[in-house]
Design a protein around this motif. Sequence first.
Motif, PDB file in Angstrom:
ATOM      1  N   ASP A  94       0.787  -1.205  -0.034  1.00  0.00           N
ATOM      2  CA  ASP A  94      -0.117  -0.164   0.041  1.00  0.00           C
ATOM      3  C   ASP A  94       0.845   1.360  -0.022  1.00  0.00           C
ATOM      4  O   ASP A  94       0.325   2.304   0.254  1.00  0.00           O
ATOM      5  CB  ASP A  94      -1.151  -0.135   0.975  1.00  0.00           C
ATOM      6  N   LYS A  95       2.261   1.130   0.071  1.00  0.00           N
ATOM      7  CA  LYS A  95       3.116   2.299  -0.124  1.00  0.00           C
ATOM      8  C   LYS A  95       4.043   2.086  -1.337  1.00  0.00           C
ATOM      9  O   LYS A  95       4.724   0.929  -1.375  1.00  0.00           O
ATOM     10  CB  LYS A  95       3.507   2.487   1.285  1.00  0.00           C
ATOM     11  N   LEU A  96       4.454   3.039  -1.991  1.00  0.00           N
ATOM     12  CA  LEU A  96       5.684   2.965  -2.810  1.00  0.00           C
ATOM     13  C   LEU A  96       6.773   3.454  -2.048  1.00  0.00           C
ATOM     14  O   LEU A  96       7.169   2.607  -1.085  1.00  0.00           O
ATOM     15  CB  LEU A  96       5.336   3.960  -3.790  1.00  0.00           C
ATOM     16  N   LEU A  97       7.342   4.548  -2.584  1.00  0.00           N
ATOM     17  CA  LEU A  97       8.457   5.067  -1.503  1.00  0.00           C
ATOM     18  C   LEU A  97       7.868   5.847  -0.231  1.00  0.00           C
ATOM     19  O   LEU A  97       7.808   5.514   0.817  1.00  0.00           O
ATOM     20  CB  LEU A  97       9.629   5.974  -2.138  1.00  0.00           C
ATOM     21  N   THR A  98       6.953   6.913  -0.655  1.00  0.00           N
ATOM     22  CA  THR A  98       6.366   7.778   0.293  1.00  0.00           C
ATOM     23  C   THR A  98       4.956   7.934  -0.175  1.00  0.00           C
ATOM     24  O   THR A  98       4.141   8.511   0.897  1.00  0.00           O
ATOM     25  CB  THR A  98       7.222   8.956   0.266  1.00  0.00           C
ATOM     26  N   THR A  99       4.644   7.522  -1.283  1.00  0.00           N
ATOM     27  CA  THR A  99       3.148   7.970  -1.475  1.00  0.00           C
ATOM     28  C   THR A  99       2.320   6.442  -1.668  1.00  0.00           C
ATOM     29  O   THR A  99       3.089   5.447  -1.577  1.00  0.00           O
ATOM     30  CB  THR A  99       3.078   8.622  -2.972  1.00  0.00           C
ATOM     31  N   GLY A 100       0.982   6.688  -1.677  1.00  0.00           N
ATOM     32  CA  GLY A 100       0.173   5.505  -1.616  1.00  0.00           C
ATOM     33  C   GLY A 100       0.325   4.592  -3.073  1.00  0.00           C
ATOM     34  O   GLY A 100       0.680   4.993  -3.980  1.00  0.00           O
ATOM     35  N   ASN A 101       0.264   3.149  -2.704  1.00  0.00           N
ATOM     36  CA  ASN A 101       0.040   2.511  -3.717  1.00  0.00           C
ATOM     37  C   ASN A 101      -1.493   1.598  -3.483  1.00  0.00           C
ATOM     38  O   ASN A 101      -1.974   1.722  -2.578  1.00  0.00           O
ATOM     39  CB  ASN A 101       1.215   1.177  -3.811  1.00  0.00           C
ATOM     40  N   ARG A 102      -1.808   0.788  -4.419  1.00  0.00           N
ATOM     41  CA  ARG A 102      -3.181   0.218  -4.456  1.00  0.00           C
ATOM     42  C   ARG A 102      -3.406  -0.568  -3.317  1.00  0.00           C
ATOM     43  O   ARG A 102      -4.484  -0.915  -2.754  1.00  0.00           O
ATOM     44  CB  ARG A 102      -3.558  -0.733  -5.805  1.00  0.00           C
ATOM     45  N   GLY A 103      -2.249  -1.394  -2.864  1.00  0.00           N
ATOM     46  CA  GLY A 103      -2.573  -2.249  -1.639  1.00  0.00           C
ATOM     47  C   GLY A 103      -2.685  -3.703  -2.283  1.00  0.00           C
ATOM     48  O   GLY A 103      -3.264  -4.017  -3.287  1.00  0.00           O
ATOM     49  N   ASP A 104      -2.446  -4.746  -1.558  1.00  0.00           N
ATOM     50  CA  ASP A 104      -2.341  -6.206  -1.918  1.00  0.00           C
ATOM     51  C   ASP A 104      -3.802  -6.916  -1.911  1.00  0.00           C
ATOM     52  O   ASP A 104      -3.928  -7.627  -3.027  1.00  0.00           O
ATOM     53  CB  ASP A 104      -1.572  -7.098  -1.040  1.00  0.00           C
TER      54      ASP A 104
END
Length: 340
Positions: A292-302
């Motif tokens: 749910d996180k890239l380096l500092t920003t959000g990602n879609r999540g598993d």
Amino acid sequence: MRTDWTRAEIADLFDLPFDDLMFQAQTVHRAHHRSGEVQLCTLLSIKTGGCPEDCGYCNQSASAETDLKASKLMDVRSVLQSAAQAKDAGSQRFCMGAAWRNPKDKDMPAIVEMVKGVRQMGMETCMTLGMLTPKQAEQLADAGLDYYNHNIDTSPEKYGEVITTRTFQDRLDTLENVREAGINVCCGGIVGMGETRGDRVGFVHALATLPRHPESVPVNALVPVKGTVLGDMLADTPLAQIDDIEFVRTVAVARITMPMSMVRLSAGRESMSEATQALCFMAGANSIFTGDKLLTTGNRGDSADAVLFAKLGLKAMEGEEPARAAKACGVAHEHAVAAE
Ligand code: SAM
Ligand code: DTB
Ligand code: SF4
């Protein structure tokens, strides 16, 4: 693999009717990769914020006006704990990123321990630490680093509008140092920074005419962050936002021109529709960042990704990616795929 692509040829690919472009990209993809398999990679920011570079897209730059909290290099134990979690979640590769212009020599012992520790867990390692000297690249190679990520980000012409604190040539020099040390290269860039079609042509051209294609090509969609030059520019001029179909075209042209590379659908998936992501996979993207996180920003999540994979009939890649497998056993890649 062809490294003599001309800009005109790449522009012609971009111009193809969409279904012809997709058909060509799928054909190339299936000749070199197992279809329906996507490599899962996990990111960790091991040193966040306060970066002296002025990359216009990046909230980790000291010149960005964001409330991101800068932190020091993480300790080795905490990094290895995160890596163990990523492995449990099914990740194949652990990518560690630091907001540095370049690593200092005093940082190298801890970095080396991180690489060795993650490798011992049986995961592939990737690092992205900024510019490297030949000696630092060799230290990382000796530690067993599998991949080094260093992006050209955009076309040579556009580059100076985005970053002024280091040049396009600086980037190429580091890429050469990484290659010379025998580390696999991960190099791509960002689409959606207000660049023109010509810039996207120039961006793919610069990658596809490197002396050897990068083994991994991350294609990021800009994540606009308030307080960064480009985040604010996009907020003011929404029309500059990249069109989904144009993004998919960029992925497809990268696939066609760099047939053996892993093309990674990287930042920007959180705000991308499932349909656009599906088109990216059809266009030949075969790697993503999980969690749910890239380096500092959000990602879609598993869990959202698990749903998408189930809908599309995709599965996590197992074993070595084709380019590495072919290199390891010293056979031409085409033969390696044909023999499967
Ligand atoms: N500091 C190192 C460097 O720049 O080489 C490594 C980390 S940097 C965050 C890695 C890459 O992430 C950048 O080259 C850029 O392509 C991508 N990136 C950074 N911020 C982004 C954003 N807001 N949206 C999309 N991609 C981004
Ligand atoms: C890459 O091309 N994309 C990843 C990885 N290489 C290091 C990083 C994306 C960062 C997106 C912004 C952030 O989360 O900080
Ligand atoms: Fe620093 Fe990397 Fe961000 Fe550029 S992209 S400001 S080098 S962390």
